[in-house]
Write an enzyme that holds these catalytic residues in place. Structure first.
Site: not given
Ligand code: FAD
Length: 463
Positions: A223, A405
């Site tokens: 984000c 976003c």
């Molecule tokens: C402050 C903030 C504001 C945001 N605002 C927006 C917004 O307005 N709009 C929008 O669309 N997006 C927004 N986002 C971004 C969005 O949250 C992320 O892009 C999204 O969560 C990505 O999904 P992901 O599954 O790749 O990562 P995540 O949702 O972070 O999930 C990663 C997962 O992997 C797991 N993991 C980590 N290491 C390991 C390991 N070694 N083994 C197994 N599992 C592991 C973690 O526990 C976690 O559950 C925001 C993020 C933040 C922090």
């Protein structure tokens, strides 16, 4: 689309609108308000808010391991579960709690509580999918095996890497992740609790006055608008408390642009100027002296400047988890090589060297697209491509770089930003100027995006 399919699709859209309207009712927005927004925005048809069309599940005994059960891992697992019949799907995720991270900005605005952005993961692990409550330690792509930190091994036929990214607070001299929350030191990126702390510390800062500084790192971040939102929210909270006069606001960056899309770069600069938020293009945060409350910025030319702060909001450098590179799965050259991001084809999300490995979410090495909204698009592309490969076909779906976003410009207003690889806007509601900050996009953010997100985790409303 045949007539029966059209009828089925219309009925699904109607159900989707009803489901969202019911969610609005539960979240406190009146149905009238919801319908006003939905009507103005043509929500049901225009947002792609629709269930994926029904299609016959492909029969297979393939073992599919999904690493990470965050936004991307759960969404991909749910979609694969729907597309496949008989596949043995396992999600590896250590955390019991799922954090709705896009809500953290609203926690920092005092709008959501911490409890409102957290749910138990067990609610979202799809039925029929195994959950290994552990973290991956290593991947061996040659023997198609994953090792967990508990020493267990999982063999796979197909692997989905969706472990998000690592927040590298320690890359800043003098800073550790656990320091966030010490007086004057905040980051809405660290956790929901840290976002709440940022809100409370802004209130304290407002009472005393002084210098507030907001930083952005030189790496890709999730984000990319959130550091800007954190700045606007804090400034807006002080404005409405009548405390703005005693506070100086500074936004620090080493990049040429505040926002990758030219129009929003200009908009943010104009709003910063209007609200007396100084833009310091003096570099990225390199060191913090927490006791002395001093921050050091290093410019791209190596020059360093140390300045005082009373309130510091840190957006840390970000990179993929180390096991991606250790497994030989990271991108090795080009602009993204430093971060150890998963080397995938940026359209199909298939690994560039191992055809049975796919990536989704923040971990992938694409030029843009680290948002939960992007995950909605990955969910409509990656699982279908995996199923294609499983059936000895070439991947047929393409990701267009969709990133979105609601860019909060003050508490109560936001612009709805949507763009793709071309860095051109791809507005969902083409008949309204989404880029104009409005109460409508704020309401969309507060009331509608969360139910959409949690439905996405169940494989619904993909884009
Ligand atoms: C402050 C903030 C504001 C945001 N605002 C927006 C917004 O307005 N709009 C929008 O669309 N997006 C927004 N986002 C971004 C969005 O949250 C992320 O892009 C999204 O969560 C990505 O999904 P992901 O599954 O790749 O990562 P995540 O949702 O972070 O999930 C990663 C997962 O992997 C797991 N993991 C980590 N290491 C390991 C390991 N070694 N083994 C197994 N599992 C592991 C973690 O526990 C976690 O559950 C925001 C993020 C933040 C922090």
């Amino acid at each position: 689309m045949s007539q029966p399919e059209q009828r089925e699709n219309r009925s699904r859209q109607q159900q989707s609108t009803e489901a969202l309207a019911a969610a609005m009712d539960r979240s406190g927005l009146s149905r009238r308000d919801f319908l006003k927004i939905a009507g103005a925005a043509g929500l049901a048809s225009a947002t792609g808010v629709q269930a994926a069309p029904a299609q016959a599940a492909v029969s297979t005994r393939a073992r599919i391991v999904v690493l990470g059960g965050g936004a991307a891992g759960l969404t991909m697992a749910a979609r694969l579960r729907a597309l496949l019949d008989g596949a043995r799907i396992t999600v590896v995720e250590p955390s019991e709690i799922h954090d709705y991270q896009p809500g953290w900005t609203l926690v920092a605005a005092g709008v959501y509580s911490v409890g409102e952005v957290q749910r138990r993961n067990e609610r979202y692990i799809p039925r029929g999918v195994d959950w290994v409550r552990s973290a991956v330690a290593a991947i061996d792509p040659e023997s198609q095996r994953v090792e967990t930190v508990d020493g267990d091994h999982l063999d796979y036929d197909f692997l989905v890497v969706a472990t998000g990214l690592h927040l590298d607070f320690e890359a800043i001299d003098g800073l550790r992740r656990e320091d966030i929350g010490r007086p004057g030191l905040t980051s809405i990126y660290a956790s929901a609790e840290a976002a709440r702390d940022a809100y409370e510390q802004v209130r304290t800062f407002g009472e005393r006055g002084g210098v507030a500084r907001f930083t952005i790192p030189g790496t890709p971040i999730k984000c990319a608008g959130a550091p800007i939102k954190a700045t606007f929210i804090a400034e807006s909270l002080l404005q409405s408390a009548g405390q703005r006069g005693d506070a100086e606001f500074h936004y620090h960056t080493g990049a040429d642009r505040l926002f990758s899309v030219a129009r929003f770069d200009t908009m943010v600069r104009d709003l910063y100027a209007e609200r007396d938020i100084a833009v310091n293009e003096d570099g990225f945060l390199a060191a913090v002296d927490i006791d002395a409350r001093q921050a050091t910025f290093r410019g791209t030319n190596g020059n360093e400047e140390t300045v005082d702060y009373d309130y510091l909001h840190v957006t840390p450098p970000m990179r993929a988890h180390g096991f991606v590179r250790e497994a030989g799965l990271a991108v090795e050259d080009g602009a993204l090589a430093d971060g150890g991001w998963l080397a995938v084809d940026d359209r199909t999300l298939q690994h560039t060297r191992y055809p049975n490995i796919f990536g989704a979410g923040d971990v992938v090495a694409t030029a843009i697209g680290k948002t939960a909204s992007t995950v909605r698009s990955h969910g409509a592309v990656m699982p279908d491509n995996l199923v294609d490969v499983l059936q000895d076909r070439e991947p047929s779906r393409e990701f267009d770089g969709y990133t979105s976003c609601p860019l909060i410009t003050e508490v109560g207003k936001a612009a709805l930003v949507e763009f793709d690889y071309s860095l051109q806007e791809v507005p969902t509601f083409g008949f309204i100027d989404q880029g104009e900050p409005s109460w409508m996009w704020w309401r969309l953010k507060v009331h509608m995006i969360k139910p959409l997100y949690f439905n996405m985790l169940r494989g619904r409303y993909l884009r």
